[in-house]
Design a protein around this motif. Sequence first.
Motif, PDB file in Angstrom:
ATOM      1  N   ILE B  59       0.864  -1.196   0.000  1.00 40.71           N
ATOM      2  CA  ILE B  59       0.000   0.000   0.000  1.00 40.71           C
ATOM      3  C   ILE B  59       0.893   1.235   0.000  1.00 40.71           C
ATOM      4  N   GLU B  60       0.639   2.100  -0.986  1.00 40.46           N
ATOM      5  CA  GLU B  60       1.435   3.335  -1.051  1.00 40.46           C
ATOM      6  C   GLU B  60       0.519   4.519  -0.768  1.00 40.46           C
ATOM      7  N   LYS B  61       0.913   5.295   0.195  1.00 40.76           N
ATOM      8  CA  LYS B  61       0.087   6.475   0.531  1.00 40.76           C
ATOM      9  C   LYS B  61       0.789   7.724   0.022  1.00 40.76           C
ATOM     10  N   SER B  62       0.056   8.529  -0.735  1.00 34.21           N
ATOM     11  CA  SER B  62       0.645   9.769  -1.259  1.00 34.21           C
ATOM     12  C   SER B  62      -0.457  10.843  -1.307  1.00 34.21           C
ATOM     13  N   PHE B  63      -0.166  11.918  -2.016  1.00 34.99           N
ATOM     14  CA  PHE B  63      -1.155  12.992  -2.172  1.00 34.99           C
ATOM     15  C   PHE B  63      -1.302  13.335  -3.642  1.00 34.99           C
ATOM     16  N   ARG B  64      -2.535  13.649  -4.046  1.00 29.31           N
ATOM     17  CA  ARG B  64      -2.759  14.167  -5.400  1.00 29.31           C
ATOM     18  C   ARG B  64      -3.683  15.366  -5.271  1.00 29.31           C
TER      19      ARG B  64
END
Lengths: 198, 97
Positions: B59-64
């Motif tokens: 699981i990769e958590k980022s922002f868009r």
Amino acid sequence: MAYSEKIPGNQESMEIISKMIQSARKDIEDNSFYYLLWGWLVLIACVLEYVLLKSGSQFHFIGWVILMPAGAIATSVYGYKQEKRQKVKSFIDDVIKYILIAFLVVLVSVLAFMSKLGLMTYPLILMIYGMWLFTSGGIIQFKPLVIGGIINWVLAVAAAFVSFENQIILLALAVLSGYIAPGYMLKARFRQNAGRIK
Amino acid sequence: MKFKSLDPLLHSQLRLAIMSILISVKSAEFGYIREKTEASSGNISVQLSKLAEAGYIEIEKSFRDNYPLTTCSITAKGVTAFEDYVNSIQSYLSSGN
């Protein structure tokens, strides 16, 4: 059907697997933009060159100089935006992206060596176009693109034996049959698929 | 004939559906998984955590655009577990169980 933590039966397990895999595979991106963009840009450049050549202009190649880099920029910007809005990334998208980058690098290189290649420039460009159409069409299993690629190769061979003016006509025919017509068919297929999924 | 027991982690409707999606793609966003499985966000979050704890998915958590974005992809361990599960189910089905 909303899935829960419920334990499925054996038959139900297979149905879930098959349904989800099929559903994910149907979500192919609409890539017709690239074929239509390059098809129309090349067609305009061809017509412009033919007209300028007939009118005796020294700068008959000007359309290529302006439109091809513009196409490369538009492709990069659209590709970047498309990647950003994608909710799912498939392995096919990756393969297509790398083929497209290779296509652009080779195309720009051939255009840069235009003066050295002389009359062999357009046959080479047609070969490169054919390669992109054939491979990308095969990957997304879309026959009109594969056929368009083969037509481009046949026209490339023919172009090696005709005058420069006739090469332009062959190039225009190649983009009509290999890019513009399959591009619109691909767009229609995508719309049809999208409608079916909804 | 001796049957392999089914992986309990995959033997649930929702976790199996999530794994089936992830085996078909390179990566999928949380919203895409919710759209396909029609399950609630809370339930999906719990199941994703269980699959990630087992090392089946990443699981990769980022922002868009300033919004949090969760992207999931299957791991090599997850692919093996999924293949084993499918083989087991197939052997159960072919034996008529």
